[in-house]
Design an enzyme around this catalytic site. Structure first.
Site, PDB file in Angstrom:
ATOM      1  N   GLY A  16       0.821  -1.072   0.120  1.00  0.00           N
ATOM      2  CA  GLY A  16       0.025  -0.146  -0.213  1.00  0.00           C
ATOM      3  C   GLY A  16       0.830   1.238  -0.005  1.00  0.00           C
ATOM      4  NE  ARG A  19      -5.222   6.051  -0.911  1.00  0.00           N
ATOM      5  CZ  ARG A  19      -6.198   5.357  -1.411  1.00  0.00           C
ATOM      6  NH1 ARG A  19      -6.467   5.511  -2.552  1.00  0.00           N
ATOM      7  NH2 ARG A  19      -7.071   4.714  -0.539  1.00  0.00           N
ATOM      8  CG  ASP A  66      -5.522  -8.113  -4.462  1.00  0.00           C
ATOM      9  OD1 ASP A  66      -5.366  -8.078  -3.323  1.00  0.00           O
ATOM     10  OD2 ASP A  66      -6.505  -8.511  -5.207  1.00  0.00           O
ATOM     11  CB  VAL A  67      -1.620  -7.551   0.105  1.00  0.00           C
ATOM     12  CG1 VAL A  67      -0.596  -6.719  -0.140  1.00  0.00           C
ATOM     13  CG2 VAL A  67      -2.827  -6.743   0.762  1.00  0.00           C
ATOM     14  CG  ASN A  93       0.627   1.254   4.662  1.00  0.00           C
ATOM     15  OD1 ASN A  93       0.425   2.094   5.753  1.00  0.00           O
ATOM     16  ND2 ASN A  93       0.316   1.521   3.370  1.00  0.00           N
ATOM     17  CB  SER A 145      -6.007   0.944  13.776  1.00  0.00           C
ATOM     18  OG  SER A 145      -6.903   1.884  14.093  1.00  0.00           O
ATOM     19  CE1 TYR A 158      -8.459  -0.566   9.271  1.00  0.00           C
ATOM     20  CE2 TYR A 158      -9.196   0.700  11.425  1.00  0.00           C
ATOM     21  CZ  TYR A 158      -8.339   0.532  10.265  1.00  0.00           C
ATOM     22  OH  TYR A 158      -7.051   1.294  10.401  1.00  0.00           O
ATOM     23  CB  ALA A 160     -12.831  -7.768  13.817  1.00  0.00           C
ATOM     24  CB  ALA A 161      -9.287  -6.745  10.381  1.00  0.00           C
ATOM     25  CE  LYS A 162      -5.074  -1.640  10.283  1.00  0.00           C
ATOM     26  NZ  LYS A 162      -3.947  -1.964   9.524  1.00  0.00           N
TER      27      LYS A 162
HETATM   28  N1  LIG Z   1      -4.929   7.190   8.278  1.00  0.00           N
HETATM   29  C1  LIG Z   1      -5.142   6.865   9.576  1.00  0.00           C
HETATM   30  O1  LIG Z   1      -5.595   7.901  10.376  1.00  0.00           O
HETATM   31  C2  LIG Z   1      -4.952   5.587  10.129  1.00  0.00           C
HETATM   32  C3  LIG Z   1      -5.050   5.523  11.623  1.00  0.00           C
HETATM   33  C4  LIG Z   1      -4.769   4.316  12.190  1.00  0.00           C
HETATM   34  C5  LIG Z   1      -4.246   3.403  11.332  1.00  0.00           C
HETATM   35  N2  LIG Z   1      -4.210   3.507  10.040  1.00  0.00           N
HETATM   36  C6  LIG Z   1      -3.665   2.535   9.105  1.00  0.00           C
HETATM   37  O2  LIG Z   1      -2.453   2.781   8.412  1.00  0.00           O
HETATM   38  C7  LIG Z   1      -2.300   2.253   7.166  1.00  0.00           C
HETATM   39  C8  LIG Z   1      -2.249   3.245   5.967  1.00  0.00           C
HETATM   40  O3  LIG Z   1      -3.454   4.212   6.041  1.00  0.00           O
HETATM   41  P1  LIG Z   1      -3.909   5.267   5.041  1.00  0.00           P
HETATM   42  O4  LIG Z   1      -4.758   5.929   5.829  1.00  0.00           O
HETATM   43  O5  LIG Z   1      -2.469   5.772   4.493  1.00  0.00           O
HETATM   44  O6  LIG Z   1      -4.504   4.368   3.771  1.00  0.00           O
HETATM   45  P2  LIG Z   1      -5.004   4.776   2.215  1.00  0.00           P
HETATM   46  O7  LIG Z   1      -6.263   4.504   2.139  1.00  0.00           O
HETATM   47  O8  LIG Z   1      -4.621   6.319   2.147  1.00  0.00           O
HETATM   48  O9  LIG Z   1      -4.013   3.857   1.314  1.00  0.00           O
HETATM   49  C9  LIG Z   1      -3.890   2.588   1.339  1.00  0.00           C
HETATM   50  C10 LIG Z   1      -3.163   2.002   0.457  1.00  0.00           C
HETATM   51  O10 LIG Z   1      -3.367   0.548   0.326  1.00  0.00           O
HETATM   52  C11 LIG Z   1      -3.719   0.180  -1.158  1.00  0.00           C
HETATM   53  N3  LIG Z   1      -4.438  -1.113  -0.983  1.00  0.00           N
HETATM   54  C12 LIG Z   1      -5.673  -1.304  -0.844  1.00  0.00           C
HETATM   55  N4  LIG Z   1      -5.980  -2.416  -1.093  1.00  0.00           N
HETATM   56  C13 LIG Z   1      -5.078  -3.262  -1.469  1.00  0.00           C
HETATM   57  C14 LIG Z   1      -4.729  -4.399  -1.773  1.00  0.00           C
HETATM   58  N5  LIG Z   1      -5.600  -5.461  -1.879  1.00  0.00           N
HETATM   59  N6  LIG Z   1      -3.398  -4.629  -2.148  1.00  0.00           N
HETATM   60  C15 LIG Z   1      -2.439  -3.936  -1.957  1.00  0.00           C
HETATM   61  N7  LIG Z   1      -2.424  -2.382  -1.875  1.00  0.00           N
HETATM   62  C16 LIG Z   1      -3.742  -2.151  -1.556  1.00  0.00           C
HETATM   63  C17 LIG Z   1      -4.277   1.346  -1.628  1.00  0.00           C
HETATM   64  O11 LIG Z   1      -4.317   1.349  -3.171  1.00  0.00           O
HETATM   65  C18 LIG Z   1      -3.622   2.544  -0.969  1.00  0.00           C
HETATM   66  O12 LIG Z   1      -2.551   2.895  -1.934  1.00  0.00           O
HETATM   67  C19 LIG Z   1      -3.531   1.158   7.057  1.00  0.00           C
HETATM   68  O13 LIG Z   1      -3.167  -0.020   7.575  1.00  0.00           O
HETATM   69  C20 LIG Z   1      -4.484   1.648   8.215  1.00  0.00           C
HETATM   70  O14 LIG Z   1      -5.232   0.976   8.567  1.00  0.00           O
HETATM   71  C21 LIG Z   1      -4.298   4.659   9.321  1.00  0.00           C
END
Ligand SMILES: NC(=O)c1ccc[n+]([C@@H]2O[C@H](COP(=O)([O-])OP(=O)(O)OC[C@H]3O[C@@H](n4cnc5c(N)ncnc54)[C@H](O)[C@@H]3O)[C@@H](O)[C@H]2O)c1
Length: 188
Positions: A16, A19, A66-67, A93, A145, A158, A160-162
């Site tokens: 991921g 972005r 695709d993970v 990520n 998270s 989500y 549950a997954a985290k």
């Molecule tokens: N943003 C927050 O406030 C926050 C808070 C707590 C935890 N997190 C965790 O941090 C991480 C990043 O969050 P973010 O806000 O940057 O997310 P985001 O949605 O901005 O980016 C997620 C990225 O993962 C990619 N992705 C989605 N499905 C995919 C798949 N099947 N295979 C490969 N890539 C895939 C997307 O294309 C994207 O580039 C996540 O694990 C999220 O749970 C984020």
């Protein structure tokens, strides 16, 4: 006091990484000297981040991944090995979340959230462990998270997954520490 982290010679995969937090993490790792594999199912965004890193003098490839598909995460690790010779760091990520009351969620909604967020971390870790165990070195960092600890309404699946990723982090750390592989969780 400035802290300098030197990752020269290390090879890092960020899932991921196209972005958001994944992109920022990849840029920071590259700034510290690591060679990057940007793995994202959005290939164009992964390519952009890899180009950005190369534009700043770093080493990076994009790997469309695709993970949720174990074979694609194996291919991601093969691509990192082919380009950079090693896999030292894996940042799990990639995640998705459906923001709905649980009563309104469909099995398709929660299948997707669990598959990307939990299975994605399992698939990528499983694929990266082989070279890490052979090298007797590895650093796995799982994005978790607070939702997985306290439970967030509208983000039940989500959460549950985290929660699953957090438990996996602790359990895997106990299994692979003897190979000089650490497994940690970061909750942004
Ligand atoms: N943003 C927050 O406030 C926050 C808070 C707590 C935890 N997190 C965790 O941090 C991480 C990043 O969050 P973010 O806000 O940057 O997310 P985001 O949605 O901005 O980016 C997620 C990225 O993962 C990619 N992705 C989605 N499905 C995919 C798949 N099947 N295979 C490969 N890539 C895939 C997307 O294309 C994207 O580039 C996540 O694990 C999220 O749970 C984020």
């Amino acid at each position: 006091m400035a802290v300098t982290i030197d990752l020269s010679g290390k090879s890092a995969i960020v899932t991921g990484g196209g972005r958001g937090i994944g992109r920022e993490t990849a840029l920071l790792l590259a700034q510290a000297g690591a060679k990057l594999t940007i793995a994202d199912m959005d290939e164009a965004s992964a390519q952009r981040v890899a180009e950005e890193i190369r534009g700043k003098g770093g080493a990076a490839i994009a790997a469309r991944t695709d993970v949720t598909r174990a074979e694609e995460t194996q291919q991601m690790v093969r691509a990192a090995l082919a380009a950079h010779g090693r896999v030292d760091i894996l940042v799990n990520n990639a995640a998705v979340w459906t923001t709905k009351l649980f009563k309104d969620m469909t099995p398709q909604d929660y299948d997707r959230d669990i598959r990307v967020t939990l299975y994605g971390a399992l698939n990528s870790s499983r694929a990266a462990l082989d070279p890490m165990m052979e090298q007797k070195y590895g650093r796995i960092v799982n994005l978790i998270s607070d939702a997985g600890r306290i439970g967030e309404p509208y983000l039940t699946v989500y959460s549950a997954a985290k929660g699953g990723v957090a438990a996996f982090t602790k359990a895997l750390a106990k299994e692979v520490g003897r190979y000089n592989i650490t497994v940690n969780g970061v909750a942004p």
